[in-house]
Enzyme design. Structure first.
Site, PDB file in Angstrom:
ATOM      1  N   ARG C 101      -8.922 -12.501  42.453  1.00 24.39           N
ATOM      2  CA  ARG C 101      -8.664 -11.359  41.625  1.00 24.39           C
ATOM      3  C   ARG C 101      -7.291 -10.574  41.978  1.00 24.39           C
ATOM      4  O   ARG C 101      -6.914 -10.133  40.707  1.00 24.39           O
ATOM      5  CB  ARG C 101     -10.024 -10.058  42.077  1.00 24.39           C
ATOM      6  N   LYS C 138      10.128   3.120  31.835  1.00 23.93           N
ATOM      7  CA  LYS C 138       8.786   3.595  31.689  1.00 23.93           C
ATOM      8  C   LYS C 138       7.997   2.457  32.244  1.00 23.93           C
ATOM      9  O   LYS C 138       7.199   1.859  31.692  1.00 23.93           O
ATOM     10  CB  LYS C 138       8.561   3.807  30.136  1.00 23.93           C
ATOM     11  N   LYS C 170      21.083  11.801  28.633  1.00 22.00           N
ATOM     12  CA  LYS C 170      20.132  11.971  27.389  1.00 22.00           C
ATOM     13  C   LYS C 170      19.981  13.372  27.059  1.00 22.00           C
ATOM     14  O   LYS C 170      21.032  14.380  27.527  1.00 22.00           O
ATOM     15  CB  LYS C 170      18.591  11.577  28.158  1.00 22.00           C
ATOM     16  N   GLU C 199      22.994   9.444  24.832  1.00 22.71           N
ATOM     17  CA  GLU C 199      22.188   9.534  23.645  1.00 22.71           C
ATOM     18  C   GLU C 199      22.610  10.488  22.314  1.00 22.71           C
ATOM     19  O   GLU C 199      23.239  11.407  22.744  1.00 22.71           O
ATOM     20  CB  GLU C 199      20.687  10.098  24.327  1.00 22.71           C
ATOM     21  N   ASP C 220      18.870   7.590  18.931  1.00 22.22           N
ATOM     22  CA  ASP C 220      17.431   7.891  19.200  1.00 22.22           C
ATOM     23  C   ASP C 220      16.848   8.337  17.873  1.00 22.22           C
ATOM     24  O   ASP C 220      17.185   9.430  17.438  1.00 22.22           O
ATOM     25  CB  ASP C 220      17.519   8.802  20.294  1.00 22.22           C
TER      26      ASP C 220
END
Lengths: 282, 282, 282, 282, 282, 282
Positions: C101, C138, C170, C199, C220
């Protein structure tokens, strides 16, 4: 490096050192060098000195890539002359380039300590074969076992490893307790089965220490004349003596001449400069 | 030390350093000093220098006994004069004595690095406010984050942290790849979103590097005349320059005068001697 | 998986995964299967996809029982068709059943990521061979190194590894600093030797970014028209472009046609579904 | 999250996740944002779903900087509508920016699992309040405890935690032992004080399992007709039933109608997509 | 437990002990007891004895839930009578039930050792206040620091902590070296600054040991008559003596009467039975 | 020791045990024995018993020095007579001497447990082959896996491993919940797929437990007459029974005669004395 503890420490420290240097990957080497490329390099002494840390350097390359072959040309504790080959490395080129800096960081630092220790030892070897150069607890955080090993490679003798394996009553202890005799007696009452050393700054303190009975007296920052007298008193009482405080290569011989059994030098581990060593791809 | 990573590293390294020093217990202090005794001490600069490592020293005492109060008199990066108090420690006497050496080992080493960096920086500050003193990857295994922090305290600038965060193509890479241009192109093809620096030992290599296009050129072991020419070529191409190789306090000013943007000095971290600092119980 | 860091991470993660699954013992297998029993099984692709994670699967069985032989039939990054054998496992039956597994959990997740990346890459390969599919930060906590490796297996390109190896300014950074130019200048002043990306959500911001000078601009959530204009402006200024925000398999081709250099897709790592793979005892 | 084990795991995993993301430092934030700056942000649901992982998100900010205040607006297991605030974060701006991504990575993944579980649960709640949605061992390596917790937040029920806490005899076990009865008897002979479940693919196997006596039967990949018959046989024998194999949102209702006690769904943990959540600085 | 090392060890061992007992969760308590329920319990001595391990028990409850209040009614090293309350625990009911067994496991084992040590000490206290009961290195793997602490709580004295902090030359060492004198001289040559003890089984060996000079002689398995003679010889030479081998509660008084300074008893740590202690919810 | 978990635990515990014993080095052995010396020794049973822990002993020598050869003469679970050889050790003399004590500490403790378990088992084997001797959770912190393994070597049967793998409702749980039926129902409602046992002190409680339905009833501290009645009631209801409370070698036979299925004995792990075993260098 036939020592279990040292082997463990080295392995672990190499792991930490590689983690901090390689991090998420050696982006230069991986971009440039093909994964199948092989190379051969030599580790060269760019100045003369005493070598220490070959096992650590070997472990670095082993952890980077098991296929790398690291062959030392001499052993820890041996002298190397300028320009001579210390070891050869061969195998996967990527691994050799990735491990180079960390391996050298170990070798240079430890050889630096061994070399400095050896200089102190050489200065006094004509005077007395009995007088030993001792290290202290002034070591780099995390590297004590390795640095004390390097001191031995350079011909030095290890003092206690830490606060746990011998009793050393220093001036701050005496200040808090209120006298050498009180401090020593408190230690004896604990029956801790440990050797006892006490720091003395004056002949008065030396006499107190002799009277209460200890294994060794640390004669701290005494001038040569006082030192000579202190050593004489201790010899009569069959107590070993250790000189410390501001010892350097110029004065060490004069200190040894006083007849002390040990001279401890913090600089061995806190201020040795790295030995100049580099890796050259052939 | 507002930096997450540094805080983690410091905490962990202090834990390791205490483990290796205290081991199964500080038998001297426990034998002599009552568990209820309190004391007060000062940490003194026994020579002038730039302080670094106060957070590490604080962390040492905190880990030894939370009740110890450690109050710095100045901040990391500030100059201290000989004889001045760096910090005060008060609270349980046992803990102060047990933590003393480890706290000093951090403070002395890091302040030694900050002080040496500051000396280099001072030598060149009259020449050019633009030229930065850089550290290298020649750091003590396990202490990189702290040592690079100490360099910043001394007025230096950090080069890359490790092999992972910037591309630096050195002579061994070039040897294996077969030329500066090949090596640089291989890096660019990977689109790794990293700055690229390449080592050049001759003006020919500098020209090749300029042609293929990089962010910075490391001018290694050039004499001053060649260095000047190299810097000129790079300035025209708007590429930053870094001088390295055998930099010492005597020559650093002349190097800075050539107009290089950066001077990197391995000795900052591999050969700084410890600053003389001690703890005195009042 | 020729990568030192990845090898360390994999080894460690396998250890954790086995600990959480096996706990105090596989009570089913130990009750049923004799310790001397041997078995042979095949790992089968129950749907088509790109394989990643073979080294992790191998490591699982190695840690469970060194006597288990795991032989891959293909390499990470290769396509597998439905019903085909990915690898064979043979040796002690207990170990094969106990490791099954966890080995599949690694293989299925990483192959799922590689397969999804490959789908994105395939959609745009006709349009432009220059446009790269990028991953993001992410990723699953603890699995970043492996998941970014899987992206590469699927034909993608890695963006920065974390917050430490490249500068990406960002919108939240800009909001706090008060403008793109201020933010970029602050980064440059640190001389951190890192590539800088910023960004931009509007053409106005793109122009500011071009003016202050950066290595890459993250465009973006722009519509295709604005995106095309932005790319044009950046090309003129020789600055790389990256499109991001709501990228999916339907729209990716249109985005690539705008001429952007990179398209970053969070879903590669945060929303890929597992590839259907199973182990069958023969 | 009142669960000791979960708290430990969360703390540790957050540490690992921060280490891999922050590495040697958040160079963007440190370059741009002053160490004394404070900020306030909201964590927003960009789509509707069930929230899970608030404790993990809180722990992230706590480890980054104890001064950050994280205030959840709802509790794990509650539904959030699109555009609503899930939590507020306030305090040192640097820490908020540095922790943002890792906090979201936990929240998005765990909420994604809770949301998917909730969808399965909602589909069957009209049919039977007794039928439970079970998770499996097909979890992300290292995240099992958290992912199984997220399943509970979504209204699901946990199957066994791992190989250690219940007996589940699967087809590979049966194949090696040579029959369901042999396998079950072997388990009973061990007196392991564990519940016993066995996998059956045919009605013949179901009958065998009923005869030898078990606590639960896993009805694997049966069509609805066979499933209905199997459930009937088991009900008579007072043995619990679990359906598994290719369960999706379309078919789950029909499966529940057969009267099974449990339906296990691997996709809950191996293929849930992340819930869209973001952090917005105000 | 004012000892740094002990605090670290305890914290760590409690963590390990909770992990092995609680594993993936206390399923009984979580099923039955509401998370908001509070309770109050007493820890009772079901037989008389000397208590040790209160700090460990406290740490257990602290790690389980910080809200639990653990209030000791006496201190480590104090006698408790049958039926008396040792400590009270109050707070979240779940945590008290989950931590109960691990807390008792520490308390019972350590109090068992303290109680047995106390019995040995009591037997000889009338004969000589100077004779100490020593522990050995025959401790439970991983618990040495705690077990040696328990010996002190019972009125015993600690022998060396391990192989690192004192020299003890045993028969196997002598066999390999070829004689007591050779072995002792080898140790002295190393200047290791450690106390030296040597094992002697006959009066001949005792005489050799006295001649070469050591700090202490371990008189192993001698009958009382020989023991008396050996002690006499050592007293004259001002060398401490330690009796060992088959010491039990019946014979210990006779051994003490011979005048030995120390009696070492392996059974203190390898064969003490647990003190009967239980936790009762009120 | 074919068990993955046990292997991990053993390896780790040996590492910890060596660290605490060897610390910074075996100063005696290193001072006396040459690093090239080889030796051969036998591990002897100084009293009869059942052996357990040979793998742990082997692992000790392996970690100390891979060149040491450890050859067992019998297997875990076998009886040894007084004076017989359990294993031979040969290779580097230093390693054998350094590892001796830790290896014996494992062997003596685990064999002590196996031997005591065997005595209990022998007492009842004539009465009933069906009655099993169970261990409890009263194990040494950190050693549970090994101690439970030793119980099996002695012929005992393991109860649950910890709080996580089976439900055992004890008197403190009942007190807080307010009744056996409430407690059991709460557990059933959770659908945790675990076996359920409940503690009963009176026949009234036994009847309640039978009525609500459980897998096993723990009959705590009942006199023989009550025990007999309780067993009878449970047999009729096909529920297994376990006797506990004050079980010793004298009374165990009478308890077994009542027909209980299991007898649990805390003393197996909390109060077994070490088996007398020593290592003799030849």
């Amino acid at each position: 490096m036939k020592n279990l503890k040292l082997k463990f420490k080295t392995k672990n420290l190499v792991k930490i050192a590689l983690a901090e240097d390689v991090g998420s990957g050696d982006i230069t080497t991986r971009s440039i060098v093909d994964s199948s490329a092989v190379a051969r390099g030599v580790i060269l002494a760019k100045e003369a000195g005493v070598i220490a840390g070959l096992e650590a350097a070997k472990e670095v390359f082993k952890q980077v890539d098991k296929k790398i072959k690291f062959v030392p040309r001499l052993r820890d504790g041996e002298m190397v002359r300028k320009g001579k080959v210390i070891a050869t490395v061969s195998g996967p080129a990527r691994g050799i380039l990735t491990g180079e800096r960390v391996a050298l960081n170990f070798l240079q630092r430890l050889s630096g300590i061994a070399t400095l220790t050896n200089k102190f030892k050489s200065r006094i070897s004509h005077i007395s074969s009995r007088c030993s150069i001792l290290d202290t607890r002034k070591t780099t955080p995390g590297l004590r076992a390795l640095e004390k090993y390097a001191v031995k490679c350079g011909g030095g003798t290890n003092h206690r490893m830490g606060l746990y394996d011998a009793i050393l009553i220093k001036d701050n202890h005496i200040k808090i307790t209120g006298g050498i005799d009180k401090a020593v007696k408190a230690c004896k009452a604990k029956k801790a089965f440990k050797a006892i050393e006490v720091e003395a700054k004056t002949l008065g303190q030396v006499k107190k220490a002799i009277k209460v009975g200890v294994d060794r007296i640390l004669l701290d920052n005494m001038n040569l004349k006082t030192l000579r007298k202190a050593v004489k008193l201790c010899k009569k009482a069959r107590i070993k003596t250790e000189a410390s405080g501001g010892v350097n290569l110029k004065i060490v011989r004069a200190i040894a001449k006083t007849g002390v059994d040990f001279i401890s030098v913090g600089a061995l581990t806190h201020s040795a400069r790295a030995l100049d060593i580099s890796l050259k791809i052939l």
